[in-house]
Scaffold this active site. Sequence first.
Site, PDB file in Angstrom:
ATOM      1  N   GLY A  32       0.835  -1.204   0.000  1.00 34.69           N
ATOM      2  CA  GLY A  32       0.000   0.000   0.000  1.00 34.69           C
ATOM      3  C   GLY A  32       0.861   1.241   0.000  1.00 34.69           C
ATOM      4  O   GLY A  32       2.055   1.180  -0.275  1.00 34.69           O
ATOM      5  N   ASN A  33       0.253   2.374   0.282  1.00 35.53           N
ATOM      6  CA  ASN A  33       1.025   3.622   0.391  1.00 35.53           C
ATOM      7  C   ASN A  33       0.350   4.536   1.413  1.00 35.53           C
ATOM      8  O   ASN A  33      -0.699   4.206   1.952  1.00 35.53           O
ATOM      9  CB  ASN A  33       1.177   4.286  -0.979  1.00 35.53           C
ATOM     10  CG  ASN A  33      -0.146   4.721  -1.560  1.00 35.53           C
ATOM     11  OD1 ASN A  33      -0.784   5.642  -1.060  1.00 35.53           O
ATOM     12  ND2 ASN A  33      -0.576   4.048  -2.619  1.00 35.53           N
ATOM     13  N   ARG A  34       0.969   5.686   1.656  1.00 38.73           N
ATOM     14  CA  ARG A  34       0.559   6.535   2.776  1.00 38.73           C
ATOM     15  C   ARG A  34      -0.536   7.541   2.450  1.00 38.73           C
ATOM     16  O   ARG A  34      -0.793   8.434   3.253  1.00 38.73           O
ATOM     17  CB  ARG A  34       1.777   7.287   3.302  1.00 38.73           C
ATOM     18  CG  ARG A  34       2.802   6.383   3.924  1.00 38.73           C
ATOM     19  CD  ARG A  34       3.983   7.203   4.367  1.00 38.73           C
ATOM     20  NE  ARG A  34       4.831   6.450   5.268  1.00 38.73           N
ATOM     21  CZ  ARG A  34       5.854   6.985   5.937  1.00 38.73           C
ATOM     22  NH1 ARG A  34       6.131   8.257   5.792  1.00 38.73           N
ATOM     23  NH2 ARG A  34       6.574   6.245   6.735  1.00 38.73           N
ATOM     24  N   ALA A  98      -3.687   7.815  -5.064  1.00 41.23           N
ATOM     25  CA  ALA A  98      -2.302   7.361  -5.200  1.00 41.23           C
ATOM     26  C   ALA A  98      -2.362   5.888  -5.615  1.00 41.23           C
ATOM     27  O   ALA A  98      -2.336   4.990  -4.769  1.00 41.23           O
ATOM     28  CB  ALA A  98      -1.554   7.534  -3.891  1.00 41.23           C
TER      29      ALA A  98
END
Length: 228
Positions: A32-34, A98
Amino acid sequence: MSTSLGSALAGRHVLVTAGPTYEDLDPVRFLGNRSSGRMGFALAAAARAAGARVTLVAGPVVLPTPAGVERHDVRSAARMHRAVMDALPADLYIGAAAVADFTPATVAGHKIKKRPGGDGLVLELVRTRDILADVAAHPRRPALVVGFAAETRELQANALAKLRDKRLDLVCGNLVGGADGGFESADNTLEVYWAGGHRRLGPAPKTTVATELVALLAARLAAIPGHD
Ligand code: CTP
């Protein structure tokens, strides 16, 4: 600066993506990402406040749905791609999510175990489809296609490359990973570029920046022949 949106987007359909995507590795792990989703949710709320019909395709986030907005929750980049294509046509597309650029080549059916005495683990990743570029190249292309460029350096050059390569109408560049806003922050600064133009929005709370960006987009949409 306070911006009143009035009914600047009345009669328009605005399609917004927000948040991260999660790419599953096995039944318990993912890449995943932030991204918090806050910028995309603020944009959806601002577009609704401007009178638009708003569809919000959201990755895994913990945010309430803005009032009057139709929300579709997805997990992976592939599912987000499908939800976006299903939601077309739209007058305005804002790709604030994102989206993962890579996803595991295979999803293990069972939890990946470490092998006794074995060392590292090599993951094979494959490219995801670029939702933004596919929307911009779609036969039912929205009149305005807006992308985001989250960069850790060379913001202007990278943002302008995305504007050109993905055939966007506008790109919103923001520096991430620094102190002045970005993914996890409530504040943001956007450098908005289009062919022959540039405007800086913020630094300000994401809700303020979103209102100003929606006002800018509504004005540009109204200036397109046949879209007034
Ligand atoms: N995006 C998308 N689909 C993807 C990847 C990105 O729609 N599979 C969109 C994002 O929503 C954003 C824009 O593309 O609007 C920019 O994404 P970003 O990850 O910053 O850049 P990339 O195009 O992935 O390029 P690079 O990895 O070189 O930074």
